[in-house]
Design a protein around this motif. Sequence first.
Motif, short mmCIF file in Angstrom:
data_model
loop_
_atom_site.label_atom_id
_atom_site.label_comp_id
_atom_site.label_asym_id
_atom_site.label_seq_id
_atom_site.Cartn_x
_atom_site.Cartn_y
_atom_site.Cartn_z
N ALA A 92 0.75 -0.88 0.06
CA ALA A 92 -0.12 -0.44 0.15
C ALA A 92 0.72 1.24 -0.28
CB ALA A 92 -1.12 0.12 1.31
N THR A 93 2.08 1.05 0.85
CA THR A 93 2.94 2.73 0.20
C THR A 93 3.05 2.24 -0.63
OG1 THR A 93 3.53 1.28 2.61
CG2 THR A 93 4.85 3.17 1.93
N VAL A 94 3.61 2.01 -1.74
CA VAL A 94 4.26 2.14 -2.99
C VAL A 94 4.16 3.07 -4.04
CG1 VAL A 94 5.29 1.19 -5.33
CG2 VAL A 94 5.60 -0.34 -3.58
N PRO A 95 2.60 3.45 -4.14
CA PRO A 95 1.72 3.56 -4.43
C PRO A 95 1.85 5.50 -4.28
CG PRO A 95 0.59 3.12 -4.10
CD PRO A 95 1.37 2.23 -3.74
N LEU A 96 2.22 5.49 -2.52
CA LEU A 96 2.27 6.60 -2.35
C LEU A 96 3.27 7.65 -2.32
CD1 LEU A 96 0.27 6.21 1.27
CD2 LEU A 96 -0.30 7.67 -0.48
N MET A 97 5.04 6.30 -2.25
CA MET A 97 5.89 7.34 -2.52
C MET A 97 6.12 7.93 -3.60
SD MET A 97 7.46 6.52 0.40
CE MET A 97 6.05 7.07 1.20
N TRP A 98 5.78 6.19 -4.67
CA TRP A 98 5.53 7.21 -6.34
C TRP A 98 5.14 9.05 -6.59
CZ3 TRP A 98 9.17 4.54 -9.94
CH2 TRP A 98 8.61 4.85 -10.78
N LEU A 99 4.00 9.31 -6.07
CA LEU A 99 3.15 9.91 -6.08
C LEU A 99 4.26 11.25 -5.41
CD1 LEU A 99 -0.97 9.20 -5.81
CD2 LEU A 99 0.72 10.06 -7.26
N VAL A 100 4.75 10.97 -4.21
CA VAL A 100 5.36 12.17 -3.36
C VAL A 100 6.88 12.35 -3.99
CG1 VAL A 100 5.27 13.17 -1.32
CG2 VAL A 100 3.38 12.03 -1.19
N LEU A 101 7.42 11.40 -3.26
CA LEU A 101 8.69 11.25 -3.25
C LEU A 101 9.37 11.80 -4.64
CD1 LEU A 101 10.45 7.54 -2.26
CD2 LEU A 101 11.05 10.21 -1.55
#
Length: 435
Positions: free
Chosen positions: A186-195
Amino acid sequence: MDAVTPQSHSGRFAHRAWWVAAAALLAIVVAGAFSTMPGLLAGPLHGEFGWSRGSVGLAASVNMVLYGLTAPFAAALMDRFGIRRVVAVALLVIASGAGLTTLMTTAWQFTLYWGMLVGLGTGSMATAFGATVTQRWFVRRRGLVTGLLASGSVFGQMVFLPVLSRIVEHHGWRPSLVTLALAACATVPLMWLVLRDHPADVGREPYGAVRHVPRPSPAAGAARRAVAVLREAARTGPFWLMAGAYAICGASTNGIMWTHFTPAAHDHGMPATTASSLLAAIGVFNVVGTVASGWATDRRDPRRLLALFFALRGLLLMFLPLLMSATVQPSMMAFVVAFGLLDLATVPPVVALCRELYGDAGAVAFGWVGAAHQAGAATAAYGGGAARDSFGTYSPVWVALGALCAGAALLSLLVGRVAPAEPAPGRGLTAADRL
């Protein structure tokens, strides 16, 4: 020389650097949740498969060694392929490792799935990852941000440990691993959007800098660069002093506390859920201690801070056998508070020393120092379990590690200084690195 300017109070946390740091913190929190699972799994795996604590400790040791060895190469890979890609792949690797562990039937599979896959994935999001983010995105507040990111792994333990312990107790150990795997995915898409890999990617300067800093060209040969930094740093005495002290640091924290504290407390009649709650409480104060250490590192000599932290930790470990009991006494709570404040407080001073001594290669150099940390942790994880199997008690281990911490305090004081005009190995020190 890069100029530095104060940030206005209203725009201080609007800078994109703080959002990148927050995303990095989330990834570190999720990865940190995996580090305490061997302690929770020791009893269930012994009951289901008949494995000894030494067998579980072996898998934890492999995990810790790879965690440490992966960090410098991951830092170099971030220079080559970018932070976002490396972190996304790492999260998927640890999710795969946790998922495959639920299917294992033999001890070697536990070593392969948990020890190798989870070790590789979590090692890619070790403190060298935080050092990379800090070095690229911040000129001011580097010590503070380093402390915040370093506290993320233990904060992950604090958040997940009581939940995972309850899941293991009421539903079994497999659902707890599935929970971790889903959290990582679940953390992967958040990393792709913000990092983002560098401030120049969004047209900003690093936090605290006046002038625009261009994005550096991708560093070809990530593995060669990681080895080259090790080769040059290993020619300097301070590297070995820091590596030795940090190996003791790993043995006296990750290696023994996060792997063996719960079974050690259980030996004295304390329920595993209670012991896990104490570890979670250590995590609460760990966040406070690490952030405070980062604040102090911006203002004080990191060598003296390290020596103080190690000396106090050694005293606490020596007294721990006297504090163990079936119930939580005030003396144990005092230990939890004090140890929590000191546990990861060593990270910001060591990151600052690597930056001071090795300049732009500081993050990769810190990754190699971190490898020594994990080697020490692996030794204690396996040795602690073997000692318990042989002697029937953990008491000699606590005392021995307390004595080693006194040696780490001395090593910290011996780390030399770099004169302002002296170049670090392979790279000159930049103005930003001296801040």
